[in-house]
Scaffold this motif. Structure first.
Motif, PDB file in Angstrom:
ATOM      1  N   TYR A  49      75.094 -94.236  92.659  1.00  0.00           N
ATOM      2  CA  TYR A  49      75.626 -95.092  91.601  1.00  0.00           C
ATOM      3  C   TYR A  49      75.627 -94.269  90.319  1.00  0.00           C
ATOM      4  N   ALA A  50      76.753 -94.246  89.628  1.00  0.00           N
ATOM      5  CA  ALA A  50      76.844 -93.524  88.356  1.00  0.00           C
ATOM      6  C   ALA A  50      77.183 -94.529  87.255  1.00  0.00           C
ATOM      7  N   PHE A  51      76.382 -94.540  86.207  1.00  0.00           N
ATOM      8  CA  PHE A  51      76.583 -95.457  85.094  1.00  0.00           C
ATOM      9  C   PHE A  51      76.891 -94.649  83.841  1.00  0.00           C
ATOM     10  N   GLY A  52      77.982 -94.975  83.176  1.00  0.00           N
ATOM     11  CA  GLY A  52      78.326 -94.324  81.915  1.00  0.00           C
ATOM     12  C   GLY A  52      78.829 -92.909  82.073  1.00  0.00           C
ATOM     13  N   LEU A  53      79.358 -92.561  83.229  1.00  0.00           N
ATOM     14  CA  LEU A  53      79.882 -91.222  83.478  1.00  0.00           C
ATOM     15  C   LEU A  53      81.336 -91.342  83.958  1.00  0.00           C
ATOM     16  N   PRO A  54      82.285 -91.190  83.051  1.00  0.00           N
ATOM     17  CA  PRO A  54      83.686 -91.389  83.434  1.00  0.00           C
ATOM     18  C   PRO A  54      84.213 -90.336  84.422  1.00  0.00           C
ATOM     19  N   PHE A  55      83.561 -89.179  84.512  1.00  0.00           N
ATOM     20  CA  PHE A  55      84.028 -88.132  85.418  1.00  0.00           C
ATOM     21  C   PHE A  55      83.523 -88.317  86.852  1.00  0.00           C
ATOM     22  N   LEU A  56      82.671 -89.317  87.114  1.00  0.00           N
ATOM     23  CA  LEU A  56      82.176 -89.626  88.450  1.00  0.00           C
ATOM     24  C   LEU A  56      82.586 -91.034  88.835  1.00  0.00           C
ATOM     25  N   ARG A  57      82.920 -91.217  90.101  1.00  0.00           N
ATOM     26  CA  ARG A  57      83.149 -92.573  90.579  1.00  0.00           C
ATOM     27  C   ARG A  57      81.847 -93.347  90.450  1.00  0.00           C
ATOM     28  N   ALA A  58      81.948 -94.612  90.117  1.00  0.00           N
ATOM     29  CA  ALA A  58      80.756 -95.432  89.901  1.00  0.00           C
ATOM     30  C   ALA A  58      79.932 -95.591  91.174  1.00  0.00           C
ATOM     31  N   PHE A  59      80.586 -95.573  92.327  1.00  0.00           N
ATOM     32  CA  PHE A  59      79.903 -95.790  93.603  1.00  0.00           C
ATOM     33  C   PHE A  59      80.450 -94.799  94.612  1.00  0.00           C
ATOM     34  N   ASP A  60      79.549 -94.142  95.341  1.00  0.00           N
ATOM     35  CA  ASP A  60      79.972 -93.164  96.340  1.00  0.00           C
ATOM     36  C   ASP A  60      78.961 -93.145  97.485  1.00  0.00           C
ATOM     37  N   VAL A  61      79.453 -92.965  98.697  1.00  0.00           N
ATOM     38  CA  VAL A  61      78.601 -92.840  99.877  1.00  0.00           C
ATOM     39  C   VAL A  61      78.928 -91.504 100.523  1.00  0.00           C
ATOM     40  N   SER A  62      77.894 -90.755 100.899  1.00  0.00           N
ATOM     41  CA  SER A  62      78.111 -89.471 101.571  1.00  0.00           C
ATOM     42  C   SER A  62      77.049 -89.251 102.638  1.00  0.00           C
ATOM     43  N   THR A  63      77.325 -88.304 103.507  1.00  0.00           N
ATOM     44  CA  THR A  63      76.385 -87.924 104.566  1.00  0.00           C
ATOM     45  C   THR A  63      75.587 -86.710 104.096  1.00  0.00           C
ATOM     46  N   PRO A  64      74.511 -86.380 104.793  1.00  0.00           N
ATOM     47  CA  PRO A  64      73.760 -85.180 104.404  1.00  0.00           C
ATOM     48  C   PRO A  64      74.615 -83.912 104.488  1.00  0.00           C
ATOM     49  N   VAL A  65      75.470 -83.840 105.496  1.00  0.00           N
ATOM     50  CA  VAL A  65      76.299 -82.639 105.663  1.00  0.00           C
ATOM     51  C   VAL A  65      77.326 -82.537 104.546  1.00  0.00           C
ATOM     52  N   SER A  66      78.017 -83.639 104.229  1.00  0.00           N
ATOM     53  CA  SER A  66      79.017 -83.579 103.161  1.00  0.00           C
ATOM     54  C   SER A  66      78.349 -83.294 101.813  1.00  0.00           C
ATOM     55  N   ALA A  67      77.171 -83.861 101.580  1.00  0.00           N
ATOM     56  CA  ALA A  67      76.447 -83.590 100.337  1.00  0.00           C
ATOM     57  C   ALA A  67      76.018 -82.127 100.275  1.00  0.00           C
ATOM     58  N   TYR A  68      75.580 -81.585 101.398  1.00  0.00           N
ATOM     59  CA  TYR A  68      75.181 -80.178 101.465  1.00  0.00           C
ATOM     60  C   TYR A  68      76.372 -79.277 101.121  1.00  0.00           C
ATOM     61  N   LEU A  69      77.517 -79.567 101.712  1.00  0.00           N
ATOM     62  CA  LEU A  69      78.707 -78.757 101.458  1.00  0.00           C
ATOM     63  C   LEU A  69      79.170 -78.881 100.012  1.00  0.00           C
ATOM     64  N   LEU A  70      79.040 -80.067  99.436  1.00  0.00           N
ATOM     65  CA  LEU A  70      79.419 -80.278  98.042  1.00  0.00           C
ATOM     66  C   LEU A  70      78.523 -79.473  97.104  1.00  0.00           C
ATOM     67  N   GLN A  71      77.263 -79.290  97.479  1.00  0.00           N
ATOM     68  CA  GLN A  71      76.296 -78.590  96.631  1.00  0.00           C
ATOM     69  C   GLN A  71      76.206 -77.090  96.933  1.00  0.00           C
TER      70      GLN A  71
END
Length: 177
Positions: A49-71
Motif C-alpha cells: 500500500y502506498a500513501f501520498g506517492l503519486p509515482f506508485l500505484r496505491a495498491f500492488d500485489v507481487s510474488t517473491p520472484v517478481s519482487a526479487y527481479l524488480l529489486q
C-alpha cells in the motif's frame, strides 16, 4: 518439558503449517519521498500500500520472484532472495502437511517422523524469513541494526516469530512409537 501430547502432535503439525500460511511473516511501514509505504508479506505474495506517492500505484500485489527481479541490483535484493528460499522451504512444508492430512497412515509409516519433519521445515523457513526481515529496513523491532540498505521504517516479523515458535513446539513433541 513437553508442550503437546503425543496423540495430538500430528494434528498440531498440520494445523500449525496451515495457520502460518495465513499470517504475514513480515509487516513493514516506512517513509518514502514524503509518503508512506506499507508492505504486508505472506509466504507466497506481498501486498504493498502506498500513501501520498503519486509515482506508485496505491495498491500492488507481487510474488517473491517478481519482487526479487524488480529489486535486481539494489541493496535489498539479498533480502528478497532469502524470502524466495524461505518460501520454497515453506512450500515443501505445506505440501507435506496437505499430504499428511489426506494420507495420515501412509505418512505415519515414513522412516522420518512427520511431526519432526514439519517442525524442522517451519523452523528453517522462519529463520530465512527472519533473516530477510533483518535485511529489509534500517529498523527491526524498533532497533537500528545498521544492516540492509532498505527504507527507513519499522519492520515487524510477526508471522515469522509465530512460525518459529510453532516449529519449536513441534520439535519438542514426544511421539510414541
Amino acid at each position: 518439558m513437553v508442550w503437546v501430547r503425543s496423540e495430538y502432535a500430528g494434528e498440531l503439525a498440520v494445523l500449525s503449517t496451515w495457520v502460518t500460511a495465513l499470517l504475514p511473516w513480515n509487516v513493514f511501514s516506512g517513509a518514502v519521498a514524503g509518503g508512506t509505504v506499507l508492505f504486508v508479506r505472506f509466504p507466497f505474495f506481498q501486498i504493498r500500500y502506498a500513501f501520498g506517492l503519486p509515482f506508485l500505484r496505491a495498491f500492488d500485489v507481487s510474488t517473491p520472484v517478481s519482487a526479487y527481479l524488480l529489486q535486481r541490483g539494489t541493496s535489498v535484493q539479498p533480502a528478497y532472495g532469502l524470502w524466495i528460499a524461505g518460501a520454497a522451504v515453506y512450500l515443501v512444508a505445506l505440501a507435506v502437511a496437505v499430504y499428511y492430512y489426506r494420507e495420515e497412515e501412509r505418512v505415519e509409516s515414513w522412516s522420518v517422523d512427520p511431526v519432526t519433519l514439519l517442525g524442522s521445515l517451519l523452523v528453517v523457513s522462519a529463520v530465512a524469513f527472519l533473516a530477510a526481515s533483518a535485511l529489509f529496513p534500517e529498523r527491526f523491532f524498533g532497533l537500528s541494526l545498521g544492516v540492509g540498505g532498505g527504507l527507513p521504517g519499522l519492520s515487524l516479523p510477526v508471522g515469522a516469530v509465530v512460525q518459529l515458535l510453532l516449529g519449536g513446539v513441534l520439535l519438542r513433541a514426544e511421539r510414541v512409537a
